[in-house]
Motif scaffolding. Structure first.
Motif, PDB file in Angstrom:
ATOM      1  N   THR A   1       0.813  -1.117  -0.041  1.00  0.00           N
ATOM      2  CA  THR A   1       0.000   0.029   0.058  1.00  0.00           C
ATOM      3  C   THR A   1       1.063   1.469   0.015  1.00  0.00           C
ATOM      4  N   GLU A   2       2.025   1.268   0.661  1.00  0.00           N
ATOM      5  CA  GLU A   2       2.850   2.406   0.842  1.00  0.00           C
ATOM      6  C   GLU A   2       3.518   2.648  -0.394  1.00  0.00           C
ATOM      7  N   THR A   3       4.123   1.696  -1.113  1.00  0.00           N
ATOM      8  CA  THR A   3       4.589   1.669  -2.472  1.00  0.00           C
ATOM      9  C   THR A   3       3.513   2.084  -3.365  1.00  0.00           C
TER      10      THR A   3
ATOM     11  N   GLU B   1       2.992   5.888  -2.979  1.00  0.00           N
ATOM     12  CA  GLU B   1       3.928   6.668  -3.182  1.00  0.00           C
ATOM     13  C   GLU B   1       4.057   6.736  -4.773  1.00  0.00           C
TER      14      GLU B   1
ATOM     15  N   ASN C   1       2.642   9.933  -2.950  1.00  0.00           N
ATOM     16  CA  ASN C   1       2.602   9.954  -1.566  1.00  0.00           C
ATOM     17  C   ASN C   1       1.556  10.735  -0.824  1.00  0.00           C
TER      18      ASN C   1
END
Length: 121
Positions: free
Chosen positions: A79-81, A84, A89
């Motif tokens: 999810t973070e990737t 981003e 982001n």
């Protein structure tokens, strides 16, 4: 950070994560919805062992696979990737895109509000 999983590797991991116990290769093949061949699944399992996602324990003639990476940890990293790369982001942009792309039920909105309220505290 975890090594990226291919779609086929992720399919196998989902079967392993959803199991309540270690699975042997045959059980994994039977649980895969696409009906993958045994040899292809064995190759995928070898990759998952090499990437550190699963452990392999030989018991008798069978190999049993157990997850080493929790599903929640992988999901959080992916999810973070995703946020981003595709949303610069900005979680706000992701949420806006989700809300605009499909209607949310009243229950969905209430759950989202509750999550945001908890995060704010």
């Amino acid at each position: 950070m975890f090594k990226k999983l291919s779609e086929a590797e992720l399919d196998v991991m989902l079967v392993i994560w959803n199991a309540q116990e270690s699975l042997d290769t045959g059980e994994i093949v039977r649980k895969l919805k696409q009906g993958k061949k045994l040899q292809a699944v064995q190759v995928l399992l070898g990759r998952l062992v090499n990437k550190g996602y699963v452990s392999c324990e030989k018991i008798g003639r069978l190999n049993y696979y157990t997850p080493l990476v929790p599903q929640a940890a992988y999901r959080a990293a992916e999810t973070e990737t995703f946020v981003e790369k595709l949303y610069r982001n900005s979680p706000k942009s992701l949420i806006a895109a989700l809300v605009q792309s499909q209607p949310l039920s009243k229950e969905d909105l209430e759950e989202i509000r509750a999550l945001l309220d908890r995060e704010e505290k």
